[in-house]
Design an enzyme around this catalytic site. Structure first.
Site, PDB file in Angstrom:
ATOM      1  N   PHE A  58      15.272  22.889  19.665  1.00 29.24           N
ATOM      2  CA  PHE A  58      16.451  22.024  19.843  1.00 29.24           C
ATOM      3  C   PHE A  58      17.238  21.814  18.547  1.00 29.24           C
ATOM      4  O   PHE A  58      18.196  21.042  18.514  1.00 29.24           O
ATOM      5  CB  PHE A  58      16.030  20.661  20.423  1.00 29.24           C
ATOM      6  CG  PHE A  58      14.972  19.940  19.609  1.00 29.24           C
ATOM      7  CD1 PHE A  58      15.316  19.200  18.489  1.00 29.24           C
ATOM      8  CD2 PHE A  58      13.632  20.021  19.978  1.00 29.24           C
ATOM      9  CE1 PHE A  58      14.348  18.553  17.744  1.00 29.24           C
ATOM     10  CE2 PHE A  58      12.654  19.365  19.227  1.00 29.24           C
ATOM     11  CZ  PHE A  58      13.016  18.628  18.106  1.00 29.24           C
ATOM     12  N   ARG A  91      11.609   0.385  13.156  1.00 27.18           N
ATOM     13  CA  ARG A  91      11.141   1.395  14.115  1.00 27.18           C
ATOM     14  C   ARG A  91      10.673   0.732  15.402  1.00 27.18           C
ATOM     15  O   ARG A  91      10.839   1.293  16.489  1.00 27.18           O
ATOM     16  CB  ARG A  91      10.056   2.289  13.497  1.00 27.18           C
ATOM     17  CG  ARG A  91      10.696   3.274  12.513  1.00 27.18           C
ATOM     18  CD  ARG A  91       9.972   4.570  12.307  1.00 27.18           C
ATOM     19  NE  ARG A  91       9.699   5.416  13.435  1.00 27.18           N
ATOM     20  CZ  ARG A  91      10.304   6.580  13.676  1.00 27.18           C
ATOM     21  NH1 ARG A  91      11.295   7.005  12.920  1.00 27.18           N
ATOM     22  NH2 ARG A  91       9.922   7.332  14.679  1.00 27.18           N
ATOM     23  N   THR A  97      10.817   7.918  20.057  1.00 23.88           N
ATOM     24  CA  THR A  97      11.810   8.986  19.884  1.00 23.88           C
ATOM     25  C   THR A  97      12.407   9.425  21.216  1.00 23.88           C
ATOM     26  O   THR A  97      13.618   9.570  21.353  1.00 23.88           O
ATOM     27  CB  THR A  97      11.131  10.206  19.208  1.00 23.88           C
ATOM     28  OG1 THR A  97      10.526   9.768  17.991  1.00 23.88           O
ATOM     29  CG2 THR A  97      12.126  11.298  18.919  1.00 23.88           C
ATOM     30  N   HIS A 125      18.978   6.549  14.186  1.00 27.73           N
ATOM     31  CA  HIS A 125      17.932   7.141  13.365  1.00 27.73           C
ATOM     32  C   HIS A 125      17.331   6.034  12.508  1.00 27.73           C
ATOM     33  O   HIS A 125      18.057   5.180  11.999  1.00 27.73           O
ATOM     34  CB  HIS A 125      18.511   8.220  12.439  1.00 27.73           C
ATOM     35  CG  HIS A 125      17.546   8.651  11.370  1.00 27.73           C
ATOM     36  ND1 HIS A 125      16.557   9.577  11.601  1.00 27.73           N
ATOM     37  CD2 HIS A 125      17.389   8.235  10.092  1.00 27.73           C
ATOM     38  CE1 HIS A 125      15.844   9.728  10.494  1.00 27.73           C
ATOM     39  NE2 HIS A 125      16.318   8.913   9.563  1.00 27.73           N
TER      40      HIS A 125
HETATM   41  N1  UDP Z   1      14.512  15.190  18.952  1.00 29.01           N
HETATM   42  C1  UDP Z   1      14.775  15.824  20.161  1.00 29.01           C
HETATM   43  N2  UDP Z   1      13.710  16.321  20.877  1.00 29.01           N
HETATM   44  C2  UDP Z   1      12.427  16.214  20.453  1.00 29.01           C
HETATM   45  C3  UDP Z   1      12.176  15.561  19.226  1.00 29.01           C
HETATM   46  C4  UDP Z   1      13.238  15.071  18.502  1.00 29.01           C
HETATM   47  O1  UDP Z   1      15.911  15.931  20.578  1.00 29.01           O
HETATM   48  O2  UDP Z   1      11.500  16.673  21.155  1.00 29.01           O
HETATM   49  C5  UDP Z   1      15.646  14.664  18.168  1.00 29.01           C
HETATM   50  C6  UDP Z   1      15.877  13.163  18.399  1.00 29.01           C
HETATM   51  O3  UDP Z   1      17.259  12.912  18.370  1.00 29.01           O
HETATM   52  C7  UDP Z   1      15.159  12.555  17.220  1.00 29.01           C
HETATM   53  C8  UDP Z   1      15.447  13.576  16.120  1.00 29.01           C
HETATM   54  O4  UDP Z   1      15.382  14.832  16.783  1.00 29.01           O
HETATM   55  O5  UDP Z   1      15.624  11.259  16.926  1.00 29.01           O
HETATM   56  C9  UDP Z   1      14.474  13.523  14.949  1.00 29.01           C
HETATM   57  O6  UDP Z   1      13.152  13.698  15.438  1.00 29.01           O
HETATM   58  P1  UDP Z   1      11.929  12.872  14.864  1.00 29.01           P
HETATM   59  O7  UDP Z   1      10.691  13.516  15.346  1.00 29.01           O
HETATM   60  O8  UDP Z   1      12.101  12.670  13.395  1.00 29.01           O
HETATM   61  O9  UDP Z   1      12.048  11.459  15.639  1.00 29.01           O
HETATM   62  P2  UDP Z   1      12.539  10.014  15.130  1.00 29.01           P
HETATM   63  O10 UDP Z   1      11.995   9.812  13.738  1.00 29.01           O
HETATM   64  O11 UDP Z   1      14.062  10.033  15.157  1.00 29.01           O
HETATM   65  O12 UDP Z   1      11.981   9.024  16.112  1.00 29.01           O
HETATM   66 MG    MG Z   2      12.144  11.029  12.103  1.00 36.08          MG
END
Ligand code: UDP
Ligand code: MG
Length: 167
Positions: A58, A91, A97, A125
């Site tokens: 993605f 968080r 997420t 974020h």
């Molecule tokens: N994301 C996504 N699909 C996934 C994992 C992440 O679209 O399976 C996107 C989502 O927008 C997320 C960002 O990628 O906020 C960053 O991922 P991360 O694992 O760092 O999650 P976060 O820290 O934002 O909770």
């Molecule tokens: Mg992250």
């Protein structure tokens, strides 16, 4: 322990007019906002911010998402919150997420969605640990945009530095 955390209100959050709601929710933490600005996200900044996800299927959609190309809003709001347990508190309010797994009362649970192409449009974020927060804050902000001294800094004199000024 006092911590700094980078918060981004992503383009879907801006498009859905959620800025006020999100800032109100985050104010429950009683943390201090020590920096805030609107940013037009370059491809370079987007790729650097999400470099740990470069191999994910993605990734390309994620870059388009954070640059605002999916929402016709080419900007994000970037803020730094500062105070005790800032990362955990923010968080928790943000939620998981995956917006479908996020508790309904969290920001992502309330306002997020998964697109048909599979990107989690999760509105904000939040840095996930201190090392990540430091890396991200240094990426998104210069020291003189932050009203407290978060990390060691130096003074430099730049010659022939081109910038815009008021006419
Ligand atoms: N994301 C996504 N699909 C996934 C994992 C992440 O679209 O399976 C996107 C989502 O927008 C997320 C960002 O990628 O906020 C960053 O991922 P991360 O694992 O760092 O999650 P976060 O820290 O934002 O909770
Ligand atoms: Mg992250």
């Amino acid at each position: 322990m006092n911590q700094a955390v980078l918060i981004l209100i992503k383009p879907d959050g801006l498009k859905k007019s959620l800025t006020g709601n999100i800032l109100t929710r985050l104010s429950e933490t009683k943390l201090e906002i020590v920096a805030a600005k609107m940013v037009r996200v370059s491809r370079q900044l987007a790729e650097e911010h999400y470099k740990h996800l470069k191999d994910k299927p993605f990734f390309e959609d994620l870059i388009k998402y954070i640059q605002g190309e999916l929402h016709d809003r080419r900007k994000v709001m970037a803020l730094i919150y500062w105070g005790k347990d800032a990362i955990r508190k923010c968080r928790e309010l943000a939620g998981a997420t995956n917006p479908e797994e996020a508790e309904a009362t969290t920001i992502r649970g309330s306002y997020g969605r998964i697109t048909t192409s599979g990107v989690y449009e999760n509105v904000i974020h939040v840095s996930s640990n201190e090392a990540e927060a430091e890396r991200e804050i240094k990426l998104w902000f210069n020291p003189d945009e932050i009203i407290v001294d978060l990390y060691p800094q130096k003074e430099i004199v730049e010659k022939e530095y081109k910038r815009k000024a008021w006419t």
